[in-house]
Design a protein around this motif. Sequence first.
Motif, short mmCIF file in Angstrom:
data_model
loop_
_atom_site.label_atom_id
_atom_site.label_comp_id
_atom_site.label_asym_id
_atom_site.label_seq_id
_atom_site.Cartn_x
_atom_site.Cartn_y
_atom_site.Cartn_z
N GLU A 294 4.44 0.94 -4.66
CA GLU A 294 5.41 0.90 -3.56
C GLU A 294 4.78 0.29 -2.31
O GLU A 294 5.38 -0.55 -1.64
CB GLU A 294 5.92 2.31 -3.26
N GLU A 295 3.54 0.72 -2.01
CA GLU A 295 2.84 0.21 -0.83
C GLU A 295 2.55 -1.28 -0.99
O GLU A 295 2.69 -2.05 -0.04
CB GLU A 295 1.54 1.00 -0.62
N HIS A 296 2.13 -1.66 -2.19
CA HIS A 296 1.84 -3.06 -2.46
C HIS A 296 3.09 -3.92 -2.31
O HIS A 296 3.08 -4.99 -1.70
CB HIS A 296 1.29 -3.20 -3.89
N ARG B 52 1.94 9.41 -10.45
CA ARG B 52 2.57 9.40 -9.12
C ARG B 52 1.73 8.61 -8.12
O ARG B 52 2.27 7.90 -7.26
CB ARG B 52 2.75 10.84 -8.62
N ILE B 53 0.41 8.73 -8.23
CA ILE B 53 -0.48 7.97 -7.34
C ILE B 53 -0.27 6.47 -7.57
O ILE B 53 -0.18 5.68 -6.63
CB ILE B 53 -1.96 8.36 -7.58
N ARG B 54 -0.16 6.08 -8.84
CA ARG B 54 0.07 4.67 -9.17
C ARG B 54 1.41 4.19 -8.61
O ARG B 54 1.51 3.09 -8.04
CB ARG B 54 0.01 4.45 -10.68
N GLU B 55 2.44 5.02 -8.77
CA GLU B 55 3.76 4.64 -8.26
C GLU B 55 3.71 4.41 -6.75
O GLU B 55 4.31 3.46 -6.23
CB GLU B 55 4.78 5.73 -8.60
N GLU C 69 3.84 -6.88 0.51
CA GLU C 69 4.19 -8.25 0.11
C GLU C 69 5.47 -8.73 0.77
O GLU C 69 5.67 -9.91 1.01
CB GLU C 69 4.35 -8.32 -1.42
N ASN C 70 6.37 -7.78 1.07
CA ASN C 70 7.67 -8.14 1.61
C ASN C 70 7.78 -7.90 3.11
O ASN C 70 8.88 -7.99 3.67
CB ASN C 70 8.77 -7.36 0.88
N GLY D 229 -4.30 -6.32 -4.62
CA GLY D 229 -3.58 -7.50 -5.06
C GLY D 229 -3.37 -7.54 -6.55
O GLY D 229 -3.05 -8.57 -7.10
N GLN D 230 -3.59 -6.41 -7.22
CA GLN D 230 -3.49 -6.40 -8.66
C GLN D 230 -2.55 -5.30 -9.12
O GLN D 230 -2.21 -4.39 -8.39
CB GLN D 230 -4.88 -6.15 -9.26
#
Length: 266
Positions: free
Chosen positions: A258-260, A251-254, A264-265, A5-6
């Motif tokens: 994307e997953e987050h 890339r891991i952060r990206e 959410e959507n 969530g962050q």
Amino acid sequence: MDNSGQEVSSFSIVSGKGGVGKTNLALNLGYALHKASHQVILMDCDLGLANLDVLLGLAPDKNLQDLLMGNASVEEIVVPIESPNFDFLPSASGVPELIDLDEDLQNSIFDKLKSVMDQYDFLLMDIGAGISKTVLRFASLSKERIVVISPEPTSLTDSYALIKVLSTEYNIRSFRIVVNQVESLEDGKMSFARLNSACKRFLNLELSYLGAVRTDPAVPTAVIRQVPLLKYAPSSKAGKDILALAVKLKRIREKQLEEHFSQENS
């Protein structure tokens, strides 16, 4: 600290044994990400035996012990390394009480840190070596774990022990491996293959290979000069290898973002 969530992507950097260059790798990954325009905070989680401040040539007035004791706010203990937003959370050295923090105190640290974490893209947690309760709990709190090994047989066996405890006692199944201090990148792949084979066979666990960092005379020189390798010798062999690792962390952060976003959507 699950970051679902962050915005901050947390990576704990751990090792089964000391002497594999874990702290130096944490510092230089942070520097590489900062130079790529990311906001980065380094947290020294090697409680009681802190040494990130030594690598940086810093002598912080306050540290995590002051935060825990209520003698300082988070803002007071954050130390800028470079502007903008490459910062450092120092720990204490030579304080036995910090070496084996109970779960409540560890959670208290992270509760207190929440107020500043949304300023950063990356939280890199430099965690002590071995399988103490403090090491294991800190490693379980991050979204991702980077296990730093060297080609030495003792490093492989100790790293296997660390992974085994985290997987069996904390139900953690995701580990990213960096092989440090290798003669060649091929040697790194071979060391990873040996560790991965043992984990697949005995733990039914598939490890993820992040990459390797070659042995380089510029590394100890940078340590002696108390500057990050990527500031002292960015085009060195080890410097190039660390930059390649930093690209993978981005890339891991990206992917996390994307997953987050999709969650959410949905």
